[in-house]
Design an enzyme around this catalytic site. Structure first.
Site, mmCIF file in Angstrom:
data_model
loop_
_atom_site.group_PDB
_atom_site.id
_atom_site.type_symbol
_atom_site.label_atom_id
_atom_site.label_comp_id
_atom_site.label_asym_id
_atom_site.label_seq_id
_atom_site.Cartn_x
_atom_site.Cartn_y
_atom_site.Cartn_z
ATOM 1 N N LYS A 76 0.834 -1.218 0.000
ATOM 2 C CA LYS A 76 0.000 0.000 0.000
ATOM 3 C C LYS A 76 0.862 1.257 0.000
ATOM 4 O O LYS A 76 0.610 2.199 -0.754
ATOM 5 C CB LYS A 76 -0.860 0.043 1.282
ATOM 6 C CG LYS A 76 -2.137 -0.732 1.211
ATOM 7 C CD LYS A 76 -2.854 -0.640 2.559
ATOM 8 C CE LYS A 76 -3.853 -1.756 2.712
ATOM 9 N NZ LYS A 76 -4.173 -2.122 4.072
ATOM 10 N N GLN B 279 -5.233 -1.301 9.809
ATOM 11 C CA GLN B 279 -5.182 -2.662 9.263
ATOM 12 C C GLN B 279 -5.841 -3.657 10.224
ATOM 13 O O GLN B 279 -5.548 -3.661 11.420
ATOM 14 C CB GLN B 279 -3.708 -3.036 9.007
ATOM 15 C CG GLN B 279 -3.501 -4.381 8.359
ATOM 16 C CD GLN B 279 -3.985 -4.451 6.917
ATOM 17 O OE1 GLN B 279 -4.077 -3.443 6.219
ATOM 18 N NE2 GLN B 279 -4.314 -5.642 6.467
ATOM 19 N N ASP C 131 -11.646 2.914 4.225
ATOM 20 C CA ASP C 131 -12.072 1.510 4.192
ATOM 21 C C ASP C 131 -13.597 1.400 4.098
ATOM 22 O O ASP C 131 -14.124 0.337 3.769
ATOM 23 C CB ASP C 131 -11.652 0.809 5.497
ATOM 24 C CG ASP C 131 -10.424 -0.064 5.321
ATOM 25 O OD1 ASP C 131 -10.239 -0.600 4.215
ATOM 26 O OD2 ASP C 131 -9.674 -0.214 6.299
HETATM 27 N N1 GUN Z 1 -7.329 -6.667 6.351
HETATM 28 C C1 GUN Z 1 -7.568 -7.407 5.240
HETATM 29 N N2 GUN Z 1 -8.201 -6.665 4.306
HETATM 30 C C2 GUN Z 1 -8.352 -5.438 4.831
HETATM 31 C C3 GUN Z 1 -8.925 -4.241 4.334
HETATM 32 O O1 GUN Z 1 -9.442 -4.146 3.236
HETATM 33 N N3 GUN Z 1 -8.886 -3.184 5.191
HETATM 34 C C4 GUN Z 1 -8.330 -3.263 6.433
HETATM 35 N N4 GUN Z 1 -8.351 -2.174 7.199
HETATM 36 N N5 GUN Z 1 -7.794 -4.364 6.914
HETATM 37 C C5 GUN Z 1 -7.799 -5.435 6.116
#
Ligand code: GUN
Length: 298
Positions: A52, A96, A119
Site C-alpha cells: 500500500k 489494518q 475503508d
Molecule cells: N485486512 C484485510 N483486508 C483489509 C482491508 O481491506 N482493510 C483493512 N483495514 N484491513 C484489512
C-alpha cells in the site's frame, strides 16, 4: 463457452494511472495523504501494508505509516487515530485488520473520522451506503463493482448472488449490486441449496474464503463470476512443501461455462489497493469542496 478472463492486474493499473493523473491535475489544491496504522507483526498484514505504501507514493500521494507493537493499548491506538483525524495533511486513514485480541475493533474503527474512513467500515458509512447516500465504499466490493460495470455497462435487472455475508465484502457488495438495480441474493453457510441459488445467477460474487467450493457445474452458462477468495493450498504437483493460490471458485471448470471470470491471483486482489487510492482521492476532493473524481466512485 469459454469465458473472457477479466484481468484485474491490468484494470487496477489503469485505475492507479487515472488516480495519478488526477492527483497531478489537482496539485494546486494540495497533496492527498493516506495514513496506514498497523498494530502487531502479522506477516500477511506487513506485506499488504508495504505494498500500500509503495503504491500510494507511486500515484503522487503522501504516505504515512504508523507501526505499533502488538502490546499497544487501545487508549494509545485511539490517541494515534485522534491525531490523524486532526491532521489536515491526512485525508484517508486505514487501520489494518485484524487487530490484536485485546482491542475492540468496532470501537477503534468508529473512532476514525467518517470523512477519512477510506475503508468504508465506520458505522456512518455503512448506514449511508445502506440508504443509498454518498459514503466511503469498502475497497474490495468497489473494485468488484467497477469490473462488473466495465464488463456489462448496466447491471439493471440482473440476478446476482453474493456468497458470504461479511461486513467487509459480502454485505457491502450486496448493497452496491442493489444500488445498480440487480435482484440480489446473499447466500451463506446455512443456505439450503446453494447449487440451485448459484445456477440461477447472472452474476456470482464468491467471498467465503473456502478453496474452490463453487464447482463449475453450478455456474449458469454465460454468467459473470467474480472470485474474491484468496486461499493458499498445498500443491504437491509443484514439489514437496509447495503451495499455490486458489479462489473460492473452481477456476478450471468454471471458465468453461462462465461468460467472464476473474482469475486468482490477478483478479479482484490488485483492485483493492487501487480502490483504496481512489477512495483517498475522493476523500481529498470532498474535503476541498472539489468535484468527485469521475469513474472512481459509485
Ligand atoms: N485486512 C484485510 N483486508 C483489509 C482491508 O481491506 N482493510 C483493512 N483495514 N484491513 C484489512
Amino acid at each position: 463457452m469459454v469465458a473472457k478472463i477479466i484481468d484485474g492486474k491490468e484494470f487496477a493499473a489503469r485505475v492507479r494511472g487515472e488516480v495519478a493523473a488526477q492527483v497531478s491535475a489537482l496539485a494546486g489544491h494540495g497533496q492527498p495523504g493516506l495514513a496506514v496504522v498497523l498494530v502487531g507483526e502479522d506477516p500477511a498484514s506487513q506485506v499488504y501494508v508495504r505494498s500500500k505504501g509503495k503504491m500510494t507514493v507511486e500515484v503522487g500521494m503522501k504516505s504515512v505509516e504508523h507501526k505499533l507493537p502488538a502490546e499497544t493499548s487501545e487508549a494509545e491506538l485511539l490517541t494515534v487515530i485522534a491525531d490523524l483525524n486532526a491532521d489536515e495533511s491526512i485525508h484517508g486513514i486505514l487501520v489494518q485488520l485484524p487487530l490484536p485480541g485485546h482491542m475492540n475493533e468496532d470501537l477503534v474503527i468508529n473512532a476514525i473520522d467518517p470523512a477519512k474512513d477510506v475503508d468504508g467500515f465506520h458505522i456512518s458509512n455503512v448506514g449511508l451506503l445502506g440508504t443509498g447516500q454518498k459514503s466511503m465504499v469498502p475497497c474490495t466490493p468497489l473494485g468488484c463493482l467497477m469490473m462488473l460495470r466495465d464488463h456489462h455497462g448496466s447491471l439493471s435487472g440482473m440476478d446476482a448472488v453474493v456468497i458470504g455475508r461479511s461486513n467487509i465484502v459480502g454485505k457491502p457488495m450486496a448493497q452496491l449490486l442493489l444500488g445498480d438495480s440487480c435482484t440480489v441474493t446473499i447466500a451463506h453457510s446455512r443456505t439450503k441449496d446453494l447449487a440451485d441459488v448459484v445456477r440461477r445467477a447472472d452474476i456470482v460474487v464468491a467471498a467465503v474464503g473456502r478453496p474452490e467450493m463453487v464447482p463449475g457445474d453450478w455456474i449458469k452458462e454465460g454468467a459473470t463470476v467474480i472470485d474474491v477468495g484468496i486461499n493458499r493450498i498445498d500443491a504437491p504437483e509443484k514439489g514437496e512443501g509447495k503451495t499455490r493460490l486458489v479462489g473460492d471458485v473452481h477456476f478450471e471448470s468454471a471458465v468453461e461455462r462462465a461468460g467472464a471470470i476473474t482469475p486468482v491471483p490477478g483478479g479482484v486482489g490488485p483492485m483493492t489497493i487501487a480502490c483504496l487510492l481512489a477512495n483517498t482521492l475522493t476523500a481529498f476532493c470532498r474535503s476541498k469542496g472539489l468535484p468527485e473524481p469521475e469513474g472512481l466512485t459509485v
